[in-house]
Design a protein around this motif. Structure first.
Motif, PDB file in Angstrom:
ATOM      1  N   ASP A  68     -15.742   5.377  20.610  1.00  0.00           N
ATOM      2  CA  ASP A  68     -16.046   6.794  20.841  1.00  0.00           C
ATOM      3  C   ASP A  68     -17.518   7.033  21.149  1.00  0.00           C
ATOM      4  O   ASP A  68     -18.044   8.121  20.892  1.00  0.00           O
TER       5      ASP A  68
ATOM      6  N   TRP B 120     -23.611   9.683  23.999  1.00  0.00           N
ATOM      7  CA  TRP B 120     -22.614  10.692  23.655  1.00  0.00           C
ATOM      8  C   TRP B 120     -21.615  10.099  22.674  1.00  0.00           C
ATOM      9  O   TRP B 120     -21.158   8.976  22.846  1.00  0.00           O
TER      10      TRP B 120
ATOM     11  N   LEU C 203     -17.970  10.959  20.488  1.00  0.00           N
ATOM     12  CA  LEU C 203     -16.802  11.818  20.313  1.00  0.00           C
ATOM     13  C   LEU C 203     -16.571  12.009  18.817  1.00  0.00           C
ATOM     14  O   LEU C 203     -16.276  11.062  18.088  1.00  0.00           O
TER      15      LEU C 203
ATOM     16  N   TRP D 226     -17.262  16.080  22.369  1.00  0.00           N
ATOM     17  CA  TRP D 226     -18.377  15.206  22.727  1.00  0.00           C
ATOM     18  C   TRP D 226     -19.682  15.835  22.265  1.00  0.00           C
ATOM     19  O   TRP D 226     -19.941  17.010  22.509  1.00  0.00           O
TER      20      TRP D 226
END
Length: 64
Positions: A14, A41, A43, A48
């Protein structure tokens, strides 16, 4: 602001690293403030989130 040459690398399940080039373009279409940029970034809970961003000045490049 002009941005180009996006590249996204998966760092973990992620977590992604986004890399690109940017330049400031004025009303006369003159470009300045060229930079290489990257951001991390993550998640989290289905959204996000930007966790890190860096912009480093660089030599001028052709705008595409």
């Amino acid at each position: 602001m002009h941005a180009q040459n996006y590249c996204c690398d998966k760092l973990a399940a992620d977590v992604y690293l986004l890399r690109y080039q940017s330049a400031l373009v004025d009303q006369q279409e003159e470009a300045s403030e060229f930079a290489k940029r990257c951001s991390v970034w993550v998640l989290t809970h289905g959204r996000w989130q930007l966790k890190y961003h860096q912009g480093t000045a660089c030599a001028p490049f052709a705008l595409v």
